[in-house]
Design an enzyme around this catalytic site. Structure first.
Site, PDB file in Angstrom:
ATOM      1  N   GLU A  47     -34.189  20.690  26.441  1.00  0.00           N
ATOM      2  CA  GLU A  47     -34.313  20.010  25.159  1.00  0.00           C
ATOM      3  C   GLU A  47     -35.151  20.879  24.236  1.00  0.00           C
ATOM      4  O   GLU A  47     -36.103  21.515  24.662  1.00  0.00           O
ATOM      5  CB  GLU A  47     -34.999  18.640  25.328  1.00  0.00           C
ATOM      6  CG  GLU A  47     -34.134  17.616  26.004  1.00  0.00           C
ATOM      7  CD  GLU A  47     -34.592  16.175  25.731  1.00  0.00           C
ATOM      8  OE1 GLU A  47     -35.439  15.963  24.842  1.00  0.00           O
ATOM      9  OE2 GLU A  47     -34.079  15.268  26.414  1.00  0.00           O
ATOM     10  N   HIS A  88     -34.913  16.367  17.987  1.00  0.00           N
ATOM     11  CA  HIS A  88     -34.828  17.006  19.295  1.00  0.00           C
ATOM     12  C   HIS A  88     -33.380  16.979  19.761  1.00  0.00           C
ATOM     13  O   HIS A  88     -32.518  16.369  19.124  1.00  0.00           O
ATOM     14  CB  HIS A  88     -35.775  16.356  20.303  1.00  0.00           C
ATOM     15  CG  HIS A  88     -35.373  14.994  20.778  1.00  0.00           C
ATOM     16  ND1 HIS A  88     -35.415  13.876  19.977  1.00  0.00           N
ATOM     17  CD2 HIS A  88     -34.919  14.560  21.978  1.00  0.00           C
ATOM     18  CE1 HIS A  88     -35.028  12.823  20.676  1.00  0.00           C
ATOM     19  NE2 HIS A  88     -34.704  13.202  21.898  1.00  0.00           N
ATOM     20  N   HIS A 107     -30.415  16.677  22.967  1.00  0.00           N
ATOM     21  CA  HIS A 107     -30.019  16.208  24.296  1.00  0.00           C
ATOM     22  C   HIS A 107     -28.989  17.188  24.837  1.00  0.00           C
ATOM     23  O   HIS A 107     -27.871  17.250  24.318  1.00  0.00           O
ATOM     24  CB  HIS A 107     -29.409  14.802  24.213  1.00  0.00           C
ATOM     25  CG  HIS A 107     -30.411  13.723  23.946  1.00  0.00           C
ATOM     26  ND1 HIS A 107     -30.063  12.410  23.735  1.00  0.00           N
ATOM     27  CD2 HIS A 107     -31.766  13.771  23.893  1.00  0.00           C
ATOM     28  CE1 HIS A 107     -31.168  11.693  23.553  1.00  0.00           C
ATOM     29  NE2 HIS A 107     -32.210  12.489  23.628  1.00  0.00           N
ATOM     30  N   ASP A 119     -37.174   7.719  24.410  1.00  0.00           N
ATOM     31  CA  ASP A 119     -37.222   8.018  22.969  1.00  0.00           C
ATOM     32  C   ASP A 119     -37.596   6.761  22.186  1.00  0.00           C
ATOM     33  O   ASP A 119     -38.411   6.799  21.266  1.00  0.00           O
ATOM     34  CB  ASP A 119     -35.850   8.499  22.466  1.00  0.00           C
ATOM     35  CG  ASP A 119     -35.491   9.887  22.957  1.00  0.00           C
ATOM     36  OD1 ASP A 119     -36.412  10.668  23.270  1.00  0.00           O
ATOM     37  OD2 ASP A 119     -34.286  10.186  23.017  1.00  0.00           O
TER      38      ASP A 119
HETATM   39 ZN   LIG Z   1     -34.164  12.119  23.553  1.00  0.00          ZN
END
Ligand SMILES: [Zn+2]
Length: 144
Positions: free
Chosen positions: A30, A84, A86, A97
């Site tokens: 990530e 961010h 995935h 999250d």
């Molecule tokens: Zn996430």
């Protein structure tokens, strides 16, 4: 209850391209960073390192980076947006999250690389203190 009218985050194409490059550089882990926005328009990108203990399935910006970014955004009275990626799953907030964002109150932009090497795609979410997830719209534009 009044229906949520939805929301739009406007991102200059050049900044969006930087964000895509950053999440691709972090793949297969990530990647994360922050954006500064003014009245719903992104004005600055702050790509950061991911200091999570297990960066393959979570992302955290270091305390030092957060303070530096927050102070900079404060200097132009902007709002912070967290983004961010995935690497494997869809672009939707994970349970973790949701837990983090309902406390921070930041908008969340999530990229998914689930179709890698196809280009990543992104979605934006607002998560209420109660944990309700509302999706907004990402509008790319090219400034004059
Ligand atoms: Zn996430």
């Amino acid at each position: 209850m009044v229906a949520d009218p939805g929301f739009v985050v406007r991102i200059p194409e050049a900044i969006y391209a930087e964000m895509v490059a950053h999440v691709l550089a972090g793949y297969p882990q990530e990647a994360c960073g922050a954006l500064g926005s003014v009245h719903g328009t992104v004005v600055k990108n702050y790509p950061t390192a991911n200091v999570a203990e297990h960066p393959e399935d979570f992302s955290i910006i270091s305390e030092q980076d957060i303070v530096r970014i927050f102070n900079d955004i404060d200097s132009y009275d902007g709002d912070m947006i967290y983004y961010h990626s995935h690497p494997i799953t869809e672009a939707y907030p994970s349970a973790r999250d949701i837990e983090w964002s309902r406390r921070s109150g930041y908008l969340y932009i999530i990229f998914s690389l689930q179709y890698h090497p196809e280009p990543p795609y992104a979605r934006v979410f607002r998560i209420s203190p109660e944990g309700d997830v509302t999706e907004g719209e990402i509008a790319l534009f090219s400034p004059e």
